[in-house]
Design a protein around this motif. Structure first.
Motif, PDB file in Angstrom:
ATOM      1  N   TYR A 572       0.522  -1.099  -0.044  1.00 42.55           N
ATOM      2  CA  TYR A 572       0.091  -0.286   0.241  1.00 42.55           C
ATOM      3  C   TYR A 572       1.074   1.264   0.139  1.00 42.55           C
ATOM      4  CZ  TYR A 572       1.293  -0.046   5.294  1.00 42.55           C
ATOM      5  OH  TYR A 572       1.991   0.658   6.340  1.00 42.55           O
ATOM      6  N   TRP A 573       0.307   2.183  -0.168  1.00 41.51           N
ATOM      7  CA  TRP A 573       1.157   3.797  -0.214  1.00 41.51           C
ATOM      8  C   TRP A 573       0.887   4.462   0.740  1.00 41.51           C
ATOM      9  CZ3 TRP A 573       4.927   5.540  -2.778  1.00 41.51           C
ATOM     10  CH2 TRP A 573       4.673   7.048  -2.515  1.00 41.51           C
ATOM     11  N   ASP A 574       1.887   4.666   1.729  1.00 42.60           N
ATOM     12  CA  ASP A 574       1.615   5.552   2.647  1.00 42.60           C
ATOM     13  C   ASP A 574       2.012   6.857   2.564  1.00 42.60           C
ATOM     14  OD1 ASP A 574       1.559   6.484   5.723  1.00 42.60           O
ATOM     15  OD2 ASP A 574       3.050   5.163   5.963  1.00 42.60           O
ATOM     16  N   ASP A 575       1.131   8.139   2.631  1.00 35.18           N
ATOM     17  CA  ASP A 575       1.201   8.906   2.684  1.00 35.18           C
ATOM     18  C   ASP A 575       1.519   9.843   3.097  1.00 35.18           C
ATOM     19  OD1 ASP A 575      -0.462   9.593  -0.269  1.00 35.18           O
ATOM     20  OD2 ASP A 575      -2.252   9.426   1.341  1.00 35.18           O
ATOM     21  N   SER A 576       1.747   9.471   4.384  1.00 37.98           N
ATOM     22  CA  SER A 576       2.296  10.291   5.045  1.00 37.98           C
ATOM     23  C   SER A 576       4.121  10.409   5.596  1.00 37.98           C
ATOM     24  CB  SER A 576       2.188   9.718   7.019  1.00 37.98           C
ATOM     25  OG  SER A 576       2.722   8.645   7.060  1.00 37.98           O
TER      26      SER A 576
END
Length: 720
Positions: A572-576
């Motif tokens: 998944y892509w972790d925006d933080s």
């Protein structure tokens, strides 16, 4: 009496003449035989086998004028002896104080990070300059100066022997002379865009595509027509939007396009609003053309047109060509004598249509006569060619190098069907097989057996652990098993043969000794013991039952290009953190099926070992982890499809004995895998993993019916 004398005289003279012809003629014939050493040598046979070093270059210089481009062939201007082992490419070190253009930096990075690269010039078959040669227009800000003097300072230049020169733009205003690179490239191979058929050295140079500065280094965008190629007839039949030249080379073609414009199904809009002095040189049509030009959005035209016109510009090539391919808009080529990119291996008749600049008004009737079936085929083929050879600089460079490799003696050559069909030549290693059915792209694998490869790293002698013994027993009971291969990477010696379970008569059992210090990637080596298309990859502590193995294999037979197995993970892509994350949480979707209990095609072992970038292998070696994630990256990159999970099993490993150390208990294990995920994505240039929420279960699985009616009766009894 007189007649008799005349007759005898005639017979005598005839005999004398015959005797003279026999004896004298023989001597005459013998005296006119020229010794072989006195015959003129028209072909140097040694040159056909390859020239070596400076001696070969000197001989070539004496026989060929380096400015006579049409005379060079691989047999006369290339040293084959440098390429006897493999195709390795050496890139010269960057000169101090010089910075190549962004496009050329991408090109060099692709080579230095590839399997073709070598840091030792002695091992090199090809040499690539660090000096930027892409733009040889004197008016360009990317024009590299003093190339001639800088070339002669290179230690391995050798008049360009075995060098490859990459070029996108040649010549300058007002003539844009095609062969004017502003330096003498000698015997170097030109990988050049916008070449004409009359100037290209067939079988020596490589026709290169013209691409934008923003073209991606790796990965690249897929074609716009991903799966649905309908409607066949789009809003516009034919479209073009671009510059018009009111004077100079290339102006004749584009100045005539307005004759095709009808503002309904054929949109031809141009502008002369370009260049510094366009107002001083504009003609009476410019103002109206500029108004029509502003009415249409280029991307909307591109994606809503059945055919896209690709007229020549100042040079024969045009950016419109690759743009049309990506959009699934069938290119209509209006550039006489243009040698299309990679036409040595790509059959452009399956993806494009030719028109004649001299017969412009015939273009509408030509394209209106194209049948619906052919439109569909042309559009689909444009997507294959774009995806496999043009969507990134990496693929463009690899295609160039593979074309050169196939010209070398004793190298396997892929035929046109391989180059022009999925999965494409870059993903088809001829050293593996020349039969299409041997590759995972086949629709269905007829081979009804599989080979189990069990990787053992934690086991200890003198006998296999209980879990390993049980696993081997369960695998051997499968109705589809052919071979069992134990890859023994433990520090302990291999248990004696009688310690292992007794094998059925139809099952072969092999133990491959591997050093515990070797990379964990050795589990994916293309072992000679693997004879079947299907490989069941297992960890030594896997706890699959025979029914689970059999069901997974039946599923894999229907999807031989995928990884099919039990343990699933997700990315998944972790925006933080602006990074990719890795999770083992049980969710409704997944993107990874771990190879601790999974089926895949044996060809992926070959690609994993021989095809992947050395940087990827180095990451796995340093961490001694993530080889399973890398295999998922590889398969998803090739197929552009996710793996397949079967049944609901969550656990697939034994619980570790108290006090024992397992890499799965290591707190750094999860952190390493997340780091690997981001490193792999960086090297691939994009994230190839794809999500899926599909799970395949047996028919009647957990249905409230008698267990005797179920084919895989023990699967639902497995605890999770």
């Amino acid at each position: 009496m007189q007649a008799k004398k005349r007759y005898l005289l005639l017979v005598f003279l005839s005999c004398a003449f015959l005797a003279y012809c026999y004896f004298g003629g023989y001597r005459l014939k013998s005296s006119n035989v020229f010794p072989l050493e006195k015959l003129d040598i028209f072909v140097d046979l040694n040159s056909l086998q390859g020239l070596t070093g400076s001696v070969g270059a000197a001989r070539l210089k004496g026989r060929i004028n380096s400015n006579s481009a049409e005379l060079c062939r691989m047999e006369t201007c290339f040293d084959f002896s440098r390429c006897q082992r493999s195709l390795k490419v050496y890139v010269y070190p960057m000169e101090e104080g010089t910075t190549p253009s962004s496009s050329y930096l991408k090109l060099l990075n692709v080579i230095t990070e590839s399997r073709y690269y070598t840091a030792d010039p002695k091992d090199a078959c090809l040499f690539v300059l660090s000096m930027d040669t892409l733009d040889r227009d004197r008016l360009s800000s990317d024009y590299a100066r003093n190339l001639q003097a800088r070339l002669h300072r290179l230690p391995h230049w050798n008049n360009g022997l075995n060098h490859v020169i990459f070029n996108l733009y040649s010549g300058t205003w007002p003539n844009y002379t095609e062969h004017n690179l502003d330096f003498d490239y000698g015997l170097a191979i030109l990988a050049k865009a916008s070449m004409s058929k009359s100037h290209v050295r067939t079988g020596f140079d490589v026709n290169f595509p013209l691409f934008h500065k923003g073209h991606p280094e790796k990965g690249g965008q897929p074609g716009s027509v991903v799966s649905n190629t309908f409607p066949l007839q789009k809003s516009y039949l034919l479209a073009f939007k671009g510059k018009r030249y009111v004077h100079g080379i290339g102006s004749d073609t584009r100045n005539s396009l307005h004759h095709l414009h009808n503002a309904r199904d054929m949109i031809m809009v141009t502008t002369c609003r370009h260049g510094k002095s366009w107002r001083d040189m504009k003609d009476e049509r410019c103002d109206q053309d500029n108004k029509d030009y502003d009415k249409y959005d280029y991307n909307i035209l591109l994606h809503n047109s059945t055919f896209c016109l690709v007229p020549r510009g100042r040079r024969l090539g045009s950016y419109r060509f690759l743009e049309a391919l990506q959009a699934g808009c069938i290119p209509v080529l209006l550039s006489n004598d243009w040698a299309l990119p990679f036409d040595e291996v790509i059959d452009w008749s399956q993806a494009a249509i030719w028109a004649d600049e001299r017969l412009l008004l015939q273009v509408p009737s030509v394209i209106r006569s194209v049948t619906s079936d052919r439109i569909l085929k042309l559009r689909q083929q444009s997507q294959i060619i774009w995806e496999k050879y043009f969507s990134s600089i990496e693929k463009i460079v690899y295609t160039t190098l593979e074309i050169i490799r196939e010209r070398l003696p004793e190298q396997s050559v892929r035929d046109g069907s391989v180059w022009n069909n999925l999965p494409g030549a870059l993903l088809t290693l001829p050293t593996f097989s020349d039969v299409h059915e041997d590759y995972p792209s086949s629709a269905f694998v007829e081979d009804a057996l599989f080979t189990a490869v069990i990787y053992c790293q934690m086991s200890s002698a003198p006998m296999p652990s209980m879990s390993l013994h049980r696993l081997v027993t369960n695998v051997a009971k499968s109705r589809y098993i052919s071979n069992i291969v134990i890859v023994w990477a433990s520090e302990k010696r291999t248990p004696s043969r009688y310690r292992w379970p007794v094998m059925p008569s139809n099952v072969s059992f092999h133990i491959v000794q591997a050093s515990a210090d070797d990379s964990i990637s050795q589990r994916f080596r293309p072992f000679s013991e693997i004879k079947t298309a299907a490989v069941l990859s297992l960890d030594e502590d896997s706890i699959l039952t025979t029914d689970e193995i059999d069901f997974a294999f039946v599923v894999w037979q229907r999807f031989p290009d995928r990884i099919v197995g039990y343990p699933a993970r997700s990315h998944y892509w972790d925006d933080s953190k602006a990074t990719w994350g890795y999770t083992s949480k049980w969710t409704n979707d997944y993107s990874i099926v771990l190879t601790g209990a999974a089926f895949y095609h044996r060809y992926y072992n070959v690609l994993y070992t021989e095809w992947l970038s050395p940087l990827l292998h180095k990451t796995v070696e340093q961490s001694q982890n993530c080889e399973d994630i890398l295999m998922n990256f590889l398969v998803s990159h090739i197929t552009r499809r996710p793996p397949i999970k079967v049944t609901q099993r969550k656990q697939y490993k034994e619980q570790p004995i108290s006090g024992s150390r397992s890499p799965w208990n290591d707190p750094d294990h999860f952190v390493q895998r997340q780091t690997c995920l981001n490193t792999f994505a960086a090297v691939f240039g994009y994230m190839p993993l794809l999500r899926s929420n599909l799970r395949l279960d047996p028919v009647l699985f957990k249905d409230p019916v008698s267990n005797k009616r179920k084919k895989y009766r023990r699967i639902e009894l497995v605890g999770n």
